[in-house]
Design a protein around this motif. Sequence first.
Motif, PDB file in Angstrom:
ATOM      1  N   GLY A   1       0.822  -1.220   0.000  1.00 61.86           N
ATOM      2  CA  GLY A   1       0.000   0.000   0.000  1.00 61.86           C
ATOM      3  C   GLY A   1       0.850   1.261   0.000  1.00 61.86           C
ATOM      4  O   GLY A   1       0.555   2.204   0.728  1.00 61.86           O
ATOM      5  N   GLY A   2       1.957   1.269  -0.768  1.00 56.70           N
ATOM      6  CA  GLY A   2       2.801   2.457  -0.887  1.00 56.70           C
ATOM      7  C   GLY A   2       3.782   2.642   0.260  1.00 56.70           C
ATOM      8  O   GLY A   2       4.589   3.568   0.248  1.00 56.70           O
ATOM      9  N   ARG A   3       3.685   1.778   1.274  1.00 58.30           N
ATOM     10  CA  ARG A   3       4.617   1.931   2.409  1.00 58.30           C
ATOM     11  C   ARG A   3       5.612   0.779   2.409  1.00 58.30           C
ATOM     12  O   ARG A   3       5.298  -0.325   1.976  1.00 58.30           O
ATOM     13  CB  ARG A   3       3.838   1.926   3.729  1.00 58.30           C
ATOM     14  N   ILE A   4       6.795   1.084   2.917  1.00 59.25           N
ATOM     15  CA  ILE A   4       7.831   0.039   2.929  1.00 59.25           C
ATOM     16  C   ILE A   4       7.414  -1.090   3.879  1.00 59.25           C
ATOM     17  O   ILE A   4       7.030  -0.831   5.029  1.00 59.25           O
ATOM     18  CB  ILE A   4       9.191   0.611   3.367  1.00 59.25           C
ATOM     19  N   ALA A   5       7.480  -2.318   3.348  1.00 63.53           N
ATOM     20  CA  ALA A   5       7.107  -3.484   4.167  1.00 63.53           C
ATOM     21  C   ALA A   5       8.355  -3.982   4.906  1.00 63.53           C
ATOM     22  O   ALA A   5       9.065  -4.873   4.435  1.00 63.53           O
ATOM     23  CB  ALA A   5       6.533  -4.577   3.262  1.00 63.53           C
ATOM     24  N   TRP A   6       8.604  -3.358   6.056  1.00 60.97           N
ATOM     25  CA  TRP A   6       9.856  -3.648   6.778  1.00 60.97           C
ATOM     26  C   TRP A   6       9.938  -5.104   7.200  1.00 60.97           C
ATOM     27  O   TRP A   6      10.995  -5.723   7.115  1.00 60.97           O
ATOM     28  CB  TRP A   6       9.982  -2.737   8.009  1.00 60.97           C
ATOM     29  N   ARG A   7       8.794  -5.635   7.657  1.00 60.36           N
ATOM     30  CA  ARG A   7       8.832  -7.009   8.156  1.00 60.36           C
ATOM     31  C   ARG A   7       9.263  -7.960   7.033  1.00 60.36           C
ATOM     32  O   ARG A   7      10.101  -8.817   7.215  1.00 60.36           O
ATOM     33  CB  ARG A   7       7.454  -7.396   8.697  1.00 60.36           C
ATOM     34  N   GLU A   8       8.689  -7.712   5.863  1.00 57.09           N
ATOM     35  CA  GLU A   8       9.034  -8.560   4.711  1.00 57.09           C
ATOM     36  C   GLU A   8      10.510  -8.380   4.335  1.00 57.09           C
ATOM     37  O   GLU A   8      11.231  -9.356   4.063  1.00 57.09           O
ATOM     38  CB  GLU A   8       8.139  -8.207   3.518  1.00 57.09           C
ATOM     39  N   LEU A   9      10.960  -7.118   4.351  1.00 55.24           N
ATOM     40  CA  LEU A   9      12.363  -6.854   4.000  1.00 55.24           C
ATOM     41  C   LEU A   9      13.304  -7.589   4.964  1.00 55.24           C
ATOM     42  O   LEU A   9      14.273  -8.240   4.549  1.00 55.24           O
ATOM     43  CB  LEU A   9      12.644  -5.340   4.036  1.00 55.24           C
ATOM     44  N   HIS A  10      12.981  -7.516   6.255  1.00 58.06           N
ATOM     45  CA  HIS A  10      13.851  -8.188   7.232  1.00 58.06           C
ATOM     46  C   HIS A  10      13.803  -9.701   7.056  1.00 58.06           C
ATOM     47  O   HIS A  10      14.821 -10.384   7.182  1.00 58.06           O
ATOM     48  CB  HIS A  10      13.453  -7.785   8.659  1.00 58.06           C
ATOM     49  N   ALA A  11      12.622 -10.214   6.727  1.00 56.82           N
ATOM     50  CA  ALA A  11      12.507 -11.673   6.558  1.00 56.82           C
ATOM     51  C   ALA A  11      13.272 -12.144   5.320  1.00 56.82           C
ATOM     52  O   ALA A  11      14.008 -13.134   5.372  1.00 56.82           O
ATOM     53  CB  ALA A  11      11.030 -12.068   6.457  1.00 56.82           C
ATOM     54  N   THR A  12      13.132 -11.413   4.204  1.00 56.28           N
ATOM     55  CA  THR A  12      13.849 -11.868   2.990  1.00 56.28           C
ATOM     56  C   THR A  12      15.353 -11.710   3.183  1.00 56.28           C
ATOM     57  O   THR A  12      16.143 -12.547   2.739  1.00 56.28           O
ATOM     58  CB  THR A  12      13.424 -11.083   1.723  1.00 56.28           C
ATOM     59  N   THR A  13      15.745 -10.643   3.890  1.00 57.08           N
ATOM     60  CA  THR A  13      17.185 -10.458   4.139  1.00 57.08           C
ATOM     61  C   THR A  13      17.703 -11.587   5.023  1.00 57.08           C
ATOM     62  O   THR A  13      18.769 -12.164   4.759  1.00 57.08           O
ATOM     63  CB  THR A  13      17.445  -9.092   4.818  1.00 57.08           C
ATOM     64  N   ALA A  14      16.939 -11.927   6.062  1.00 57.22           N
ATOM     65  CA  ALA A  14      17.373 -13.017   6.961  1.00 57.22           C
ATOM     66  C   ALA A  14      17.503 -14.317   6.175  1.00 57.22           C
ATOM     67  O   ALA A  14      18.465 -15.086   6.364  1.00 57.22           O
ATOM     68  CB  ALA A  14      16.377 -13.173   8.109  1.00 57.22           C
ATOM     69  N   ALA A  15      16.564 -14.554   5.251  1.00 58.84           N
ATOM     70  CA  ALA A  15      16.623 -15.796   4.467  1.00 58.84           C
ATOM     71  C   ALA A  15      17.860 -15.804   3.571  1.00 58.84           C
ATOM     72  O   ALA A  15      18.568 -16.810   3.463  1.00 58.84           O
ATOM     73  CB  ALA A  15      15.359 -15.928   3.614  1.00 58.84           C
ATOM     74  N   LEU A  16      18.125 -14.644   2.957  1.00 62.04           N
ATOM     75  CA  LEU A  16      19.304 -14.546   2.076  1.00 62.04           C
ATOM     76  C   LEU A  16      20.590 -14.782   2.889  1.00 62.04           C
ATOM     77  O   LEU A  16      21.468 -15.550   2.487  1.00 62.04           O
ATOM     78  CB  LEU A  16      19.333 -13.154   1.426  1.00 62.04           C
ATOM     79  N   LEU A  17      20.657 -14.131   4.049  1.00 61.65           N
ATOM     80  CA  LEU A  17      21.873 -14.268   4.866  1.00 61.65           C
ATOM     81  C   LEU A  17      22.049 -15.706   5.333  1.00 61.65           C
ATOM     82  O   LEU A  17      23.170 -16.231   5.358  1.00 61.65           O
ATOM     83  CB  LEU A  17      21.809 -13.330   6.077  1.00 61.65           C
ATOM     84  N   SER A  18      20.947 -16.359   5.638  1.00 61.81           N
ATOM     85  CA  SER A  18      21.101 -17.728   6.131  1.00 61.81           C
ATOM     86  C   SER A  18      21.529 -18.643   4.981  1.00 61.81           C
ATOM     87  O   SER A  18      22.317 -19.558   5.176  1.00 61.81           O
ATOM     88  CB  SER A  18      19.846 -18.188   6.858  1.00 61.81           C
ATOM     89  N   ARG A  19      21.083 -18.341   3.763  1.00 59.45           N
ATOM     90  CA  ARG A  19      21.544 -19.109   2.612  1.00 59.45           C
ATOM     91  C   ARG A  19      23.063 -18.973   2.459  1.00 59.45           C
ATOM     92  O   ARG A  19      23.751 -19.898   2.044  1.00 59.45           O
ATOM     93  CB  ARG A  19      20.824 -18.592   1.361  1.00 59.45           C
ATOM     94  N   PHE A  20      23.585 -17.812   2.823  1.00 57.85           N
ATOM     95  CA  PHE A  20      25.035 -17.585   2.712  1.00 57.85           C
ATOM     96  C   PHE A  20      25.763 -17.879   4.023  1.00 57.85           C
ATOM     97  O   PHE A  20      26.932 -17.573   4.157  1.00 57.85           O
ATOM     98  CB  PHE A  20      25.302 -16.145   2.251  1.00 57.85           C
ATOM     99  N   GLU A  21      25.037 -18.445   4.980  1.00 56.32           N
ATOM    100  CA  GLU A  21      25.608 -18.785   6.288  1.00 56.32           C
ATOM    101  C   GLU A  21      26.282 -17.577   6.948  1.00 56.32           C
ATOM    102  O   GLU A  21      27.372 -17.675   7.502  1.00 56.32           O
ATOM    103  CB  GLU A  21      26.609 -19.932   6.146  1.00 56.32           C
ATOM    104  N   VAL A  22      25.646 -16.408   6.810  1.00 59.40           N
ATOM    105  CA  VAL A  22      26.166 -15.208   7.469  1.00 59.40           C
ATOM    106  C   VAL A  22      25.287 -14.957   8.686  1.00 59.40           C
ATOM    107  O   VAL A  22      24.093 -14.692   8.545  1.00 59.40           O
ATOM    108  CB  VAL A  22      26.109 -13.969   6.543  1.00 59.40           C
TER     109      VAL A  22
END
Length: 507
Positions: free
Chosen positions: A116-137
């Motif tokens: 709805g035009g606003r940054i979805a912080w929760r989603e951003l943090h979740a996708t970032t966490a998933a990416l980092l865990s894929r890279f074992e960071v």
Amino acid sequence: MTDHASSLTLSDVTKSYGTAPVLRGVSFDLVRGRVHALAGGNGSGKSTLIKVLAGIERADGGTLSRPDRAETALLGFTPAHARDAGLRFVHQDLGLLPDMTVAENMAFTRGFPKIGGRIAWRELHATTAALLSRFEVDVDPRATVRALRPADRTMVAIARALADDDPDQVLVLDEPTASLPHHEVDVLLDGLSRRAQQGQTILYVSHRLDEVLSLAHSVTVLRDGVVAATRDTRELDGLGLAELMAGRSLGTLYGERSRTRAAEDSPPVLETRKLSAGRVDGIDLTIRAGEIVGLAGLLGSGRSTLLRTIFGAVRPRSGTLTIDGTSVTSIRTAMRQGVALVPENRLADALFPDESVTRNITIATLPRHVRWARLSRARERAVATDVIDDLRIKTTGPDQPVTRLSGGNQQKAVVARWLQRAPRLLLLDEPTQGVDVMTRADLYERVRTVAAGGTSVLVASSDVEELAHLCDRVLVLRAGQITAELTGPEISATDIVTRSYADQEPS
Ligand SMILES: Nc1ncnc2c1ncn2[C@@H]1O[C@H](COP(=O)(O)OP(=O)(O)OP(=O)(O)O)[C@@H](O)[C@H]1O
């Protein structure tokens, strides 16, 4: 290595600056899931080749091919072509914004998810966490980049570069460990090894021979823009690799290790008592004429602050600081007392970018080249030419603008400037960062020569081999305090590492 699938082939890459050829028919193959190192002396063409691959510098000729894709001419290759070809780059500066969070840094290149035009912080943090865990960071997406340990910052930059999850991507790393302390290097190399085992193809540029040999499966050595050799790293040791880079027999890697320990009764040059400034906390230090003293310690231990305080650039909170008995209160008084500093940040703090190589070498000794009230350019050039030959500074001539030199060659010019002058006290901050292994021995020899002439030297370095080879005495700094002192002919790199980490909390 013919039994492995090729992931990328470079053929006959050529590039000149003006009439000077820099890359002369460079060809090599990268194999899928393997780390391929690119090594070579200062000015051999490594950075130029990486810039050509990134589409930042234009090649004069050559092609790049990848399986199942059309061969691409490198003439006219742009950053967009590089991206389409699946090349992903992590440069030394990482390109991260230190005061932003890890997740925000990810979003700056990949876009912010919105609801709805606003940054979805929760989603951003979740996708970032998933990416980092894929890279074992193991870092929190909400942490600011500045708060991360250095190796994790590099891994975050790598995860961001490879976020597309395309197994065909080739990761190009340009000197990723240049400014990492010892233990962080191991953390990063482990991370990279694991990525390679999972199928990541990596092109790895480094001056550190031990890294090339431990991490890479194969190495291409450039010499004067030509491929001198491509080898399986199992066939090489450090000396063999350095000899391929040098194109000659070297005998030893760092030259002879001759300690010049100054006599206990030679006069003290530098004396500090309970010196505190910035993170430096109550340092008592005496350096005698002709001594070479090393400063070891982890990142943030206060090494650079101590050097800058002695140079008068940081005002002490308390304590005393004298050179030959005279108090140092400013850069001016320090310089008058014969103190010289070669700072860590060469480009910003030491290079005269509008001047020639010659002037950058002679600028601290110009009065010596004055005859009958006129500067003798012939004398100035003759001195610079000797230095250029001695330290193998790769130039098209002494009048070449210094900014046209490769990084390692600029570093040599700055260090040589102060070695010419033979100051009373020479402060060196990471003096050989980016300098090739063949020239290090020559620089050490020159430092020993000025010390034998009475100059005292205080050298901060994260290269423990360097400290072990060069110094009469090594001090270990931790949280601004001297916590250990190593002396005698048997200072070893292992001892320095052990003492630097003694009682250290794991981070
Ligand atoms: N803009 C430029 N103009 C002219 N010559 C240049 C320019 N940039 C680089 N060169 C020359 O190209 C050669 C290769 O430089 P390059 O930076 O690729 O070397 P390198 O192998 O990365 O060296 P280092 O290990 O010191 O970083 C050097 O001789 C350098 O002087």
